[in-house]
Design an enzyme around this catalytic site. Structure first.
Site, PDB file in Angstrom:
ATOM      1  N   TYR A  61      37.320  35.782  28.732  1.00 44.80           N
ATOM      2  CA  TYR A  61      38.018  35.342  29.940  1.00 44.80           C
ATOM      3  C   TYR A  61      39.157  36.303  30.267  1.00 44.80           C
ATOM      4  O   TYR A  61      39.385  36.645  31.434  1.00 44.80           O
ATOM      5  CB  TYR A  61      38.556  33.916  29.753  1.00 44.80           C
ATOM      6  N   SER A  90      51.983  31.389  36.051  1.00 41.16           N
ATOM      7  CA  SER A  90      50.837  31.022  36.881  1.00 41.16           C
ATOM      8  C   SER A  90      50.866  29.539  37.230  1.00 41.16           C
ATOM      9  O   SER A  90      51.260  28.698  36.417  1.00 41.16           O
ATOM     10  CB  SER A  90      49.539  31.342  36.134  1.00 41.16           C
ATOM     11  N   GLN A  96      54.035  31.984  40.469  1.00 45.24           N
ATOM     12  CA  GLN A  96      52.844  32.394  41.211  1.00 45.24           C
ATOM     13  C   GLN A  96      52.174  31.165  41.796  1.00 45.24           C
ATOM     14  O   GLN A  96      51.931  30.185  41.101  1.00 45.24           O
ATOM     15  CB  GLN A  96      51.876  33.131  40.288  1.00 45.24           C
ATOM     16  N   TYR A 133      49.047  29.339  43.811  1.00 43.65           N
ATOM     17  CA  TYR A 133      47.718  29.192  44.388  1.00 43.65           C
ATOM     18  C   TYR A 133      47.776  28.022  45.356  1.00 43.65           C
ATOM     19  O   TYR A 133      48.409  26.996  45.064  1.00 43.65           O
ATOM     20  CB  TYR A 133      46.671  28.878  43.312  1.00 43.65           C
ATOM     21  N   THR A 145      49.403  34.261  45.634  1.00 49.63           N
ATOM     22  CA  THR A 145      48.148  34.983  45.421  1.00 49.63           C
ATOM     23  C   THR A 145      47.165  34.628  46.534  1.00 49.63           C
ATOM     24  O   THR A 145      46.841  33.455  46.732  1.00 49.63           O
ATOM     25  CB  THR A 145      47.546  34.648  44.051  1.00 49.63           C
ATOM     26  N   ARG A 194      31.789  35.883  37.615  1.00 49.32           N
ATOM     27  CA  ARG A 194      32.160  36.515  36.347  1.00 49.32           C
ATOM     28  C   ARG A 194      31.070  36.230  35.325  1.00 49.32           C
ATOM     29  O   ARG A 194      30.967  35.125  34.786  1.00 49.32           O
ATOM     30  CB  ARG A 194      33.520  35.999  35.903  1.00 49.32           C
ATOM     31  N   LYS A 219      50.381  38.560  46.803  1.00 47.65           N
ATOM     32  CA  LYS A 219      49.672  39.264  45.742  1.00 47.65           C
ATOM     33  C   LYS A 219      48.169  39.266  46.061  1.00 47.65           C
ATOM     34  O   LYS A 219      47.575  38.210  46.256  1.00 47.65           O
ATOM     35  CB  LYS A 219      49.921  38.591  44.395  1.00 47.65           C
ATOM     36  N   HIS A 265      42.942  41.582  41.741  1.00 44.01           N
ATOM     37  CA  HIS A 265      42.839  40.497  40.758  1.00 44.01           C
ATOM     38  C   HIS A 265      42.249  41.012  39.445  1.00 44.01           C
ATOM     39  O   HIS A 265      41.459  40.342  38.778  1.00 44.01           O
ATOM     40  CB  HIS A 265      41.989  39.344  41.312  1.00 44.01           C
ATOM     41  N   ARG A 310      38.461  41.054  39.030  1.00 44.00           N
ATOM     42  CA  ARG A 310      37.822  39.772  38.735  1.00 44.00           C
ATOM     43  C   ARG A 310      37.309  39.070  39.990  1.00 44.00           C
ATOM     44  O   ARG A 310      36.794  37.949  39.907  1.00 44.00           O
ATOM     45  CB  ARG A 310      38.828  38.863  38.021  1.00 44.00           C
TER      46      ARG A 310
END
Length: 378
Positions: free
Chosen positions: A24, A106, A126, A128, A154, A163, A252, A276, A279
């Site tokens: 990960y 995060s 950060q 989301y 972000t 992924r 970001k 990212h 990713r």
């Protein structure tokens, strides 16, 4: 074994962590070409070696958004860091504080904001965007009341990238057989098992716990993220965030010069040139390749930072030479945390500082704030 570079911490983390967690951290999307390009393109940037310069006194200090940094490095937000070491976000934040650099927490970290602030220092936060805007307003109020120095919004994850390593490991949806394999792999890493699973509880998504009840496994975490991240976010939502956040706001995930100009028009304070960590969209340009066009598009009207592929102090100087004000590092500190907790992150930051000092000395750059394209061969 003494760790000499970030690659050494990566190998130590690979040995200490269960495979699902190491992959990960380590993996990218699709064929991982952009992940590889982030590193390879930085390696291809060539610096001018200069001689007979007085480099007896060097300054690595800089200023960003009213903060003093001992060197132009920020620990980038890394999700689930509390699964790599016991209360991992707090350990990393303590190491960052000791080194004089910011730590970014995060939204999907294990440790909540209050725990990091009380255990180390108030971090950058950060953000989301999730679909529940009522909860988002509450979260931003919490961040505002904590007086976080910077909000990193972000914007390059409307949906998670494909992924392959995570899919093969059953991170998103594991069968009973895969879950048994993961459990056995955890038991096969006893140091990690005791440090994190036994002593590191509670293992929740601390910042969004009120909106994400009954999450007990990695698969449940990832499923919740996929269901709740908001793919409808557009430039108009910057105003919604601004109405609830008066401090420095940095976007970001900007790779394109046109998007950088749009960010400037929205009145943000900075952008992070980031893909990212390779990713998300595989085949997108590396961050060092995208950086000059973004810098040229906005000039000094925005603080331009870079994230992606930075594995050494030499890489930091290359990014500064191409116009970045500072570098965010993600995998480097995640590897170090997974290898040896706070001591690992502290050691990695000391290595980056020494490498940056040596790179400055050999290029004749005595002040990081004066690094420019004259340091490059072309």
């Amino acid at each position: 074994m003494k760790h000499a570079c970030v690659a050494d911490y990566r190998e130590a983390a690979r040995r200490r962590l269960p495979k699902v967690l190491f992959d990960y951290i380590d993996g990218g999307s699709y064929g991982e070409t952009t992940l590889a390009a982030n590193v390879a393109d930085l390696a291809a940037v060539t610096l001018r070696q200069r001689v007979l310069r007085d480099v007896s006194t060097l300054s690595m200090a800089t200023q960003l958004f009213g903060q003093s940094l001992a060197m132009p490095v920020i620990l980038s937000p890394v999700g689930l860091a509390g699964m790599y070491a016991r209360r991992g976000e707090v350990q990393a934040a303590r190491a960052a504080k000791a080194a004089g650099v910011p730590f970014s927490l995060s939204t999907v970290g294990v440790c909540p904001l209050a725990e990091v602030a009380s255990g180390a220092a108030t971090p950058w936060f950060q953000l989301y965007m999730i679909k529940d805007r009522g909860f988002m307003a509450e979260l931003l109020a919490t961040v505002r009341e904590a007086a976080c120095p910077v909000l990193l919004f972000t914007v390059d994850l409307p949906v998670p990238g494909a992924r392959y390593r995570d899919a093969r490991n059953g991170l998103n949806a594991a069968s009973p057989g895969e879950r048994l394999r993961q459990a056995l792999d955890g038991l096969a890493h006893p140091d990690w098992f005791w440090d994190v699973l036994v002593k590191g509880r509670p293992q929740t998504l601390g910042n969004i716990a009120p909106a994400s009840t009954d999450l007990g496994t990695l698969q449940e975490y990832m499923g919740w993220i996929s269901r709740n991240f908001d793919p409808s976010v557009t430039w108009k939502d910057i105003d919604w965030v601004r109405d609830r956040w008066p401090g420095p706001l940095v976007l970001k995930g900007v790779l394109d010069a046109e998007d950088a100009r749009a960010a400037r028009a929205c009145g943000v304070d900075g952008v992070v040139v980031s893909n990212h960590g390779g990713r998300q969209l595989d085949g997108a340009p590396s961050t060092i390749a995208a950086l000059p066009a973004v810098v040229d598009a906005v000039g000094d009207t925005l603080a331009v930072l870079m994230d992606g592929g930075v594995r050494s102090g030499l890489d930091v100087l290359k990014a500064l030479a191409l116009g970045a004000k500072a570098c965010l590092i993600g995998r480097a500190w995640a590897y170090a945390l997974g290898a040896d907790g706070e001591a690992g992150v502290a050691g990695m930051l000391a290595i980056l500082r020494d490498e940056l000092r040596m790179a400055m000395s050999l290029t004749g750059c005595v002040d990081v704030r004066e690094a420019g394209r004259d340091l490059l061969t072309a």
